[in-house]
Motif scaffolding. Structure first.
Motif, PDB file in Angstrom:
ATOM      1  N   ASN A  64      -7.308  -2.469   3.749  1.00  0.00           N
ATOM      2  CA  ASN A  64      -5.930  -2.222   4.121  1.00  0.00           C
ATOM      3  C   ASN A  64      -5.511  -0.725   3.430  1.00  0.00           C
TER       4      ASN A  64
ATOM      5  N   GLY B 140      -5.235  -8.854  -4.946  1.00  0.00           N
ATOM      6  CA  GLY B 140      -6.482  -8.342  -4.908  1.00  0.00           C
ATOM      7  C   GLY B 140      -7.123  -7.812  -6.202  1.00  0.00           C
ATOM      8  N   THR B 141      -6.848  -6.655  -6.292  1.00  0.00           N
ATOM      9  CA  THR B 141      -7.261  -5.906  -7.528  1.00  0.00           C
ATOM     10  C   THR B 141      -6.048  -6.078  -8.703  1.00  0.00           C
ATOM     11  N   GLY B 142      -4.813  -6.321  -8.483  1.00  0.00           N
ATOM     12  CA  GLY B 142      -3.786  -6.695  -9.681  1.00  0.00           C
ATOM     13  C   GLY B 142      -2.944  -5.389  -9.794  1.00  0.00           C
TER      14      GLY B 142
ATOM     15  N   THR C 220      -0.655  -4.369  -7.915  1.00  0.00           N
ATOM     16  CA  THR C 220       0.600  -4.787  -7.246  1.00  0.00           C
ATOM     17  C   THR C 220       1.236  -5.583  -8.195  1.00  0.00           C
TER      18      THR C 220
ATOM     19  N   LYS D 232       0.870  -1.175  -0.031  1.00  0.00           N
ATOM     20  CA  LYS D 232       0.053  -0.078   0.060  1.00  0.00           C
ATOM     21  C   LYS D 232       0.848   1.415   0.081  1.00  0.00           C
TER      22      LYS D 232
ATOM     23  N   LYS E 127       1.880   1.654  -3.708  1.00  0.00           N
ATOM     24  CA  LYS E 127       0.882   1.902  -4.577  1.00  0.00           C
ATOM     25  C   LYS E 127       0.541   3.434  -4.343  1.00  0.00           C
TER      26      LYS E 127
ATOM     27  N   THR F  17       3.527  -8.448   1.592  1.00  0.00           N
ATOM     28  CA  THR F  17       2.655  -7.294   1.373  1.00  0.00           C
ATOM     29  C   THR F  17       1.958  -6.212   2.413  1.00  0.00           C
TER      30      THR F  17
END
Ligand SMILES: *Cc1c(COP(=O)(O)O)cnc(C)c1O
Length: 305
Positions: free
Chosen positions: A68, A172-174, A176, A40, A43, A286
């Motif tokens: 998170n 999760g969403t891609g 990373t 995070k 990101k 992560t």
């Protein structure tokens, strides 16, 4: 609060319960900061630069009640002096859970959106009342996955891309994964572990995120869909036992939603001969440990089974 310190993300060798000839390593991105850590941080970092340079003073984003990303965005606001607004999926529950309580303490304002309206939010298509009240906000998509996030996540691996044969991360969403694949830039192999049931769509989403960043396509990566344990935030007693065993072996805590599932998957694949003999494997820790606090009761119940 101090700023995140990337030099704390050391790489350590780890042991897994199965016997194997491969060498397993963990990149401890969870250690970068107590609250703004893991993927995070990577990101958010270039989103924070972009928001600042474009003159925004508020970050607005979305997430579930245990997210998170919500937790990290609230922390980033506190540390880098942005106001923060979190649009939370579902109704408000008092007392607030540990994630939302922390976010509120960091100064985040919450709005709750029923699940149907929440589902209809696509990036850029926000409900009118949000647009009207927050027209001067820098909008981060759910999970923070945009091309700035991809850029940040290239830095999870780009210094080590020649040192390992396989790189692994939970998905999760891609965002990373898109960053890691871009950072590897054709070197070696990436294997992502979907924590969502029916995660086939992630292939497309990751391709799109990579394209939005560099315009490139890669084929040195794949997604394992076998270790979601029933879906997002679903756990089993096998998973809980594995996370306990991993902690006892390595003195490293895992979260149950992401890193626990990935390492369970790696351990299982090792036992099945998936990785070639003597390969060097780097898994990314992560972060996400804040999420465990909200799952306390559920975990204790599974431990007793
Ligand atoms: C959000 C999160 C992920 C998933 O990252 P994506 O970029 O959404 O795929 C993985 N691990 C942890 C600990 C996370 O918090």
């Amino acid at each position: 609060m101090r700023k995140p310190d990337e030099s704390k993300a050391v790489i350590q060798e780890i042991a897994l319960p199965h016997g194997y000839t491969q060498k397993m390593f963990l990149k401890r991105a969870d250690l970068i900061h107590p609250a703004l850590s893991g993927n995070k941080w990577f990101k958010l970092k270039y989103n924070l630069v972009e928001a600042e340079q474009s003159g925004y003073d508020t970050l607005l984003t979305f997430g579930g009640a245990y997210s998170n990303h919500i937790y990290a965005t609230a922390s980033a606001g506190k540390i880098y002096d942005f106001q923060t607004v979190g649009i939370i999926r579902g109704g408000e529950h008092q007392p607030l859970n540990p994630t939302l309580k922390f976010a509120q303490d960091m100064g985040m304002k919450h709005h709750y959106l029923d699940r149907n309206s929440y589902r209809q939010i696509h990036f850029g298509k926000l409900p009118d009342w949000i647009l009207k009240n927050h027209s001067h906000s820098y909008v981060l998509p759910e999970g923070g996955s945009n091309s700035f996030a991809v850029k940040g996540c290239t830095e999870l691996v780009n210094l080590h891309k020649n040192e390992f044969d396989h790189f692994c991360a939970p998905i999760g969403t891609g965002g990373t994964s898109a960053g890691i694949i871009s950072g590897l830039d054709c070197n070696k192999k990436f294997l992502g572990f979907s924590v969502l049931k029916n995660g086939e769509f992630l292939y497309d989403d990751i391709q799109k995120l990579i394209k939005s960043f560099s315009g490139k396509t890669y084929n040195n990566w794949s997604i394992n869909l076998d270790y979601h344990f029933g879906g997002y935030a679903k756990l089993t007693s096998d998973l809980v036992d594995f996370v306990d065993e991993f902690e006892a072996l390595n003195n490293v805590k895992l979260d149950y939603i992401y890193t626990g599932k990935m390492l369970f998957g790696i351990n299982d694949l090792l036992s099945k001969g998936f990785f070639e003999d003597n390969a060097k494997i780097l898994a990314i820790h992560t972060g996400g440990l804040q999420g465990n606090a909200g799952m306390d009761k559920y975990i204790r119940k599974l431990r007793d089974l």
